[in-house]
Design a protein around this motif. Sequence first.
Motif, PDB file in Angstrom:
ATOM      1  N   TRP A 213       0.841  -1.209   0.000  1.00 11.92           N
ATOM      2  CA  TRP A 213       0.000   0.000   0.000  1.00 11.92           C
ATOM      3  C   TRP A 213       0.871   1.252   0.000  1.00 11.92           C
ATOM      4  O   TRP A 213       0.533   2.246  -0.626  1.00 11.92           O
ATOM      5  N   LYS A 214       2.024   1.182   0.689  1.00 14.05           N
ATOM      6  CA  LYS A 214       2.928   2.354   0.704  1.00 14.05           C
ATOM      7  C   LYS A 214       3.300   2.726  -0.736  1.00 14.05           C
ATOM      8  O   LYS A 214       3.334   3.905  -1.089  1.00 14.05           O
ATOM      9  N   GLU A 215       3.534   1.719  -1.580  1.00 13.70           N
ATOM     10  CA  GLU A 215       3.898   1.981  -2.973  1.00 13.70           C
ATOM     11  C   GLU A 215       2.711   2.573  -3.754  1.00 13.70           C
ATOM     12  O   GLU A 215       2.877   3.449  -4.598  1.00 13.70           O
ATOM     13  N   GLY A 216       1.512   2.061  -3.455  1.00  9.55           N
ATOM     14  CA  GLY A 216       0.306   2.625  -4.091  1.00  9.55           C
ATOM     15  C   GLY A 216       0.152   4.101  -3.733  1.00  9.55           C
ATOM     16  O   GLY A 216      -0.178   4.937  -4.572  1.00  9.55           O
ATOM     17  N   TYR A 217       0.414   4.435  -2.464  1.00 11.16           N
ATOM     18  CA  TYR A 217       0.321   5.842  -2.030  1.00 11.16           C
ATOM     19  C   TYR A 217       1.435   6.663  -2.678  1.00 11.16           C
ATOM     20  O   TYR A 217       1.230   7.788  -3.122  1.00 11.16           O
ATOM     21  N   ARG A 218       2.649   6.071  -2.715  1.00 11.73           N
ATOM     22  CA  ARG A 218       3.805   6.811  -3.247  1.00 11.73           C
ATOM     23  C   ARG A 218       3.585   7.178  -4.726  1.00 11.73           C
ATOM     24  O   ARG A 218       3.993   8.264  -5.168  1.00 11.73           O
ATOM     25  N   ALA A 219       2.937   6.274  -5.471  1.00  7.72           N
ATOM     26  CA  ALA A 219       2.665   6.581  -6.886  1.00  7.72           C
ATOM     27  C   ALA A 219       1.796   7.840  -6.995  1.00  7.72           C
ATOM     28  O   ALA A 219       1.994   8.675  -7.881  1.00  7.72           O
ATOM     29  N   HIS A 220       0.832   7.991  -6.064  1.00  2.00           N
ATOM     30  CA  HIS A 220       0.003   9.196  -6.068  1.00  2.00           C
ATOM     31  C   HIS A 220       0.821  10.454  -5.778  1.00  2.00           C
ATOM     32  O   HIS A 220       0.508  11.536  -6.262  1.00  2.00           O
ATOM     33  N   LEU A 221       1.866  10.302  -4.989  1.00  2.00           N
ATOM     34  CA  LEU A 221       2.643  11.469  -4.557  1.00  2.00           C
ATOM     35  C   LEU A 221       3.731  11.851  -5.551  1.00  2.00           C
ATOM     36  O   LEU A 221       4.196  12.987  -5.566  1.00  2.00           O
ATOM     37  N   GLN A 222       4.149  10.878  -6.389  1.00  2.00           N
ATOM     38  CA  GLN A 222       5.330  11.145  -7.234  1.00  2.00           C
ATOM     39  C   GLN A 222       5.103  11.066  -8.740  1.00  2.00           C
ATOM     40  O   GLN A 222       5.921  11.588  -9.489  1.00  2.00           O
ATOM     41  N   SER A 223       4.035  10.384  -9.184  1.00  2.00           N
ATOM     42  CA  SER A 223       3.871  10.271 -10.639  1.00  2.00           C
ATOM     43  C   SER A 223       3.310  11.567 -11.201  1.00  2.00           C
ATOM     44  O   SER A 223       2.328  12.105 -10.693  1.00  2.00           O
ATOM     45  N   ARG A 224       3.948  12.053 -12.268  1.00  2.00           N
ATOM     46  CA  ARG A 224       3.455  13.271 -12.931  1.00  2.00           C
ATOM     47  C   ARG A 224       2.609  12.925 -14.155  1.00  2.00           C
ATOM     48  O   ARG A 224       1.823  13.730 -14.610  1.00  2.00           O
ATOM     49  N   VAL A 225       2.792  11.706 -14.691  1.00  2.00           N
ATOM     50  CA  VAL A 225       2.112  11.344 -15.943  1.00  2.00           C
ATOM     51  C   VAL A 225       0.775  10.626 -15.672  1.00  2.00           C
ATOM     52  O   VAL A 225      -0.174  10.736 -16.445  1.00  2.00           O
ATOM     53  N   ALA A 226       0.673   9.904 -14.550  1.00  2.00           N
ATOM     54  CA  ALA A 226      -0.587   9.214 -14.242  1.00  2.00           C
ATOM     55  C   ALA A 226      -1.668  10.237 -13.918  1.00  2.00           C
ATOM     56  O   ALA A 226      -1.398  11.261 -13.287  1.00  2.00           O
ATOM     57  N   ASN A 227      -2.864   9.944 -14.371  1.00  2.00           N
ATOM     58  CA  ASN A 227      -3.971  10.854 -14.097  1.00  2.00           C
ATOM     59  C   ASN A 227      -4.837  10.329 -12.956  1.00  2.00           C
ATOM     60  O   ASN A 227      -5.554  11.084 -12.310  1.00  2.00           O
ATOM     61  N   ARG A 228      -4.740   9.022 -12.746  1.00  2.00           N
ATOM     62  CA  ARG A 228      -5.627   8.381 -11.789  1.00  2.00           C
ATOM     63  C   ARG A 228      -5.078   6.988 -11.499  1.00  2.00           C
ATOM     64  O   ARG A 228      -4.475   6.366 -12.388  1.00  2.00           O
ATOM     65  N   ILE A 229      -5.277   6.484 -10.270  1.00  2.00           N
ATOM     66  CA  ILE A 229      -4.792   5.140  -9.941  1.00  2.00           C
ATOM     67  C   ILE A 229      -5.939   4.329  -9.333  1.00  2.00           C
ATOM     68  O   ILE A 229      -6.649   4.816  -8.435  1.00  2.00           O
ATOM     69  N   LEU A 230      -6.127   3.131  -9.870  1.00  2.00           N
ATOM     70  CA  LEU A 230      -7.224   2.263  -9.420  1.00  2.00           C
ATOM     71  C   LEU A 230      -6.643   1.039  -8.719  1.00  2.00           C
ATOM     72  O   LEU A 230      -5.504   0.640  -8.980  1.00  2.00           O
ATOM     73  N   LEU A 231      -7.486   0.431  -7.882  1.00  2.00           N
ATOM     74  CA  LEU A 231      -7.148  -0.865  -7.299  1.00  2.00           C
ATOM     75  C   LEU A 231      -8.105  -1.893  -7.921  1.00  2.00           C
ATOM     76  O   LEU A 231      -9.287  -1.939  -7.551  1.00  2.00           O
ATOM     77  N   PRO A 232      -7.628  -2.685  -8.896  1.00  2.00           N
ATOM     78  CA  PRO A 232      -8.525  -3.691  -9.493  1.00  2.00           C
ATOM     79  C   PRO A 232      -8.857  -4.761  -8.450  1.00  2.00           C
ATOM     80  O   PRO A 232      -7.964  -5.210  -7.732  1.00  2.00           O
ATOM     81  N   ILE A 233     -10.140  -5.120  -8.341  1.00  2.00           N
ATOM     82  CA  ILE A 233     -10.510  -6.097  -7.305  1.00  2.00           C
ATOM     83  C   ILE A 233     -11.188  -7.343  -7.860  1.00  2.00           C
ATOM     84  O   ILE A 233     -11.163  -8.384  -7.227  1.00  2.00           O
ATOM     85  N   LEU A 234     -11.823  -7.241  -9.005  1.00  2.00           N
ATOM     86  CA  LEU A 234     -12.585  -8.392  -9.511  1.00  2.00           C
ATOM     87  C   LEU A 234     -12.548  -8.441 -11.028  1.00  2.00           C
ATOM     88  O   LEU A 234     -12.671  -7.394 -11.680  1.00  2.00           O
ATOM     89  N   ASP A 235     -12.405  -9.649 -11.558  1.00  2.00           N
ATOM     90  CA  ASP A 235     -12.568  -9.877 -13.004  1.00  2.00           C
ATOM     91  C   ASP A 235     -13.438 -11.106 -13.127  1.00  2.00           C
ATOM     92  O   ASP A 235     -13.131 -12.127 -12.515  1.00  2.00           O
ATOM     93  N   PHE A 236     -14.522 -11.017 -13.876  1.00  2.00           N
ATOM     94  CA  PHE A 236     -15.379 -12.198 -14.035  1.00  2.00           C
ATOM     95  C   PHE A 236     -16.155 -12.077 -15.342  1.00  2.00           C
ATOM     96  O   PHE A 236     -16.084 -11.048 -16.027  1.00  2.00           O
ATOM     97  N   GLN A 237     -16.905 -13.132 -15.642  1.00  2.00           N
ATOM     98  CA  GLN A 237     -17.728 -13.132 -16.856  1.00  2.00           C
ATOM     99  C   GLN A 237     -19.197 -12.958 -16.471  1.00  2.00           C
ATOM    100  O   GLN A 237     -19.645 -13.549 -15.486  1.00  2.00           O
ATOM    101  N   ALA A 238     -19.922 -12.156 -17.204  1.00  2.00           N
ATOM    102  CA  ALA A 238     -21.371 -12.024 -16.958  1.00  2.00           C
ATOM    103  C   ALA A 238     -22.093 -12.020 -18.301  1.00  2.00           C
ATOM    104  O   ALA A 238     -21.723 -11.260 -19.193  1.00  2.00           O
ATOM    105  N   TYR A 239     -23.098 -12.901 -18.389  1.00  2.00           N
ATOM    106  CA  TYR A 239     -23.885 -12.953 -19.630  1.00  2.00           C
ATOM    107  C   TYR A 239     -25.135 -12.102 -19.510  1.00  2.00           C
ATOM    108  O   TYR A 239     -25.753 -11.749 -20.506  1.00  2.00           O
ATOM    109  N   ASN A 240     -25.541 -11.807 -18.254  1.00  2.00           N
ATOM    110  CA  ASN A 240     -26.749 -11.020 -18.065  1.00  2.00           C
ATOM    111  C   ASN A 240     -26.698 -10.295 -16.720  1.00  2.00           C
ATOM    112  O   ASN A 240     -25.730 -10.429 -15.965  1.00  2.00           O
ATOM    113  N   ALA A 241     -27.770  -9.552 -16.414  1.00  2.00           N
ATOM    114  CA  ALA A 241     -27.796  -8.722 -15.198  1.00  2.00           C
ATOM    115  C   ALA A 241     -27.712  -9.577 -13.933  1.00  2.00           C
ATOM    116  O   ALA A 241     -27.096  -9.166 -12.947  1.00  2.00           O
TER     117      ALA A 241
END
Length: 377
Positions: free
Chosen positions: A41-69
């Motif tokens: 997490w320290k590295e995730g925070y540090r990227a927010h404090l030091q990256s000049r090119v990133a516009n936004r940082i996400l934490l991906p949590i789920l990848d799955f398949q969905a055929y319907n609602a």
Amino acid sequence: MPRFLALTSRGLGGALHSELHELGFKKLEMGGPNVSFEGSWKEGYRAHLQSRVANRILLPILDFQAYNAEDLYSAIFKKHDFTKYITPEQTLAIEAHVFEHRELRDQRFVAQKVKDAIVDQFRKKFDRRPDVDAKNPDLQVVVRVNRTEISVAIDLTGEPLSFRGYRQQAGEAPLRETMAAGLVEISDWNRSQPMIDPMCGSGTLLIEAALKARGGLIPRKSPFLFQRLLNFDGSAFAKAQAEAANAAQPIQDLKLYGFDKDPKVIAFARANAKRAGVESIIHFEVKNIEKLQRPEGLMMGTLICNPPYAVRLGQEKETERLWEDLAHTLKTQFQGWSCWLLSGNKDVSSALHLKTDRKVPVYNGPMECRFLHYNIR
Ligand SMILES: C[S@@+](CC[C@H](N)C(=O)[O-])C[C@H]1O[C@@H](n2cnc3c(N)ncnc32)[C@H](O)[C@@H]1O
């Protein structure tokens, strides 16, 4: 170990990758304009404090398949515990992006289903649920639907990283701060060389170059969204802040120059540079490109600029003439220099009559542009 996903504008993925590599982030993977990295997490925070090119940082949590609602609702409800991020008294919002799906076509419908599944988790656990606040949520969940592939992430940033807070005044068509930082990264400039922006407007390119050279903490106006989450680790954040601050380098020996014909924008540029804490190393001066001379003693360096290229009806000739004046100044004053120009209009940039060494496709907002490189001989 969490994996974070840094986002930037189209065309700047390579610049973001090289910036994150230079800043010491590990296990980088590039996908289009996005770059993921693995770290604490320290590295995730540090990227927010030091990256000049990133516009936004996400934490991906789920990848799955969905055929319907129903698939969408039940995967969100069962596969991830959202109650660990906020209390039922805090607020949430869902940002949905649908690229292609046979059934889940409507972004609002997707957002609604995801919200239902998350608030039902809270109801089940606490008998209470968080309210939706679309404008200023504590938890922002980002959902992407591409065919049957669904990915879900938490937005850690909130207000985009481009909102550094130093640019409170600007002239016409200022570059987004992260875009300017990306262009500086693409260019071959390094801190041992002088840099000139001959039509600098509010000074964004020069200020971002100075911030790159200085390193350390990037200016930020508002708190980050991750600071509102229940799993926010205050001591890891304090460590990231100390580490970032320690990385700052002295910059007194740098030589950066900004010129513009408009006295009003030169005053804005000075005030912006002051707010960014880099005014002492940027010399700003009112000067028309026709009259610009290479500062005395500077035989080599980098010239970087986004000249006006938006052609309004009836102004084609005027804009072309400006690019011709620019070409004349480059040829007569900047021999031996490496010159980088951002153009969103092929017709006006061809008025330069100079041979490009490189053309890098980038997007300035929605507009497809080319970042053109010329070695002036
Ligand atoms: C697109 S803006 C640059 C924006 C800048 N990169 C920023 O982020 O604020 C183009 C600038 O070129 C300046 N300009 C136009 N014609 C000029 C000329 N003949 N000589 C010098 N500057 C000129 C305008 O005043 C304007 O500030």
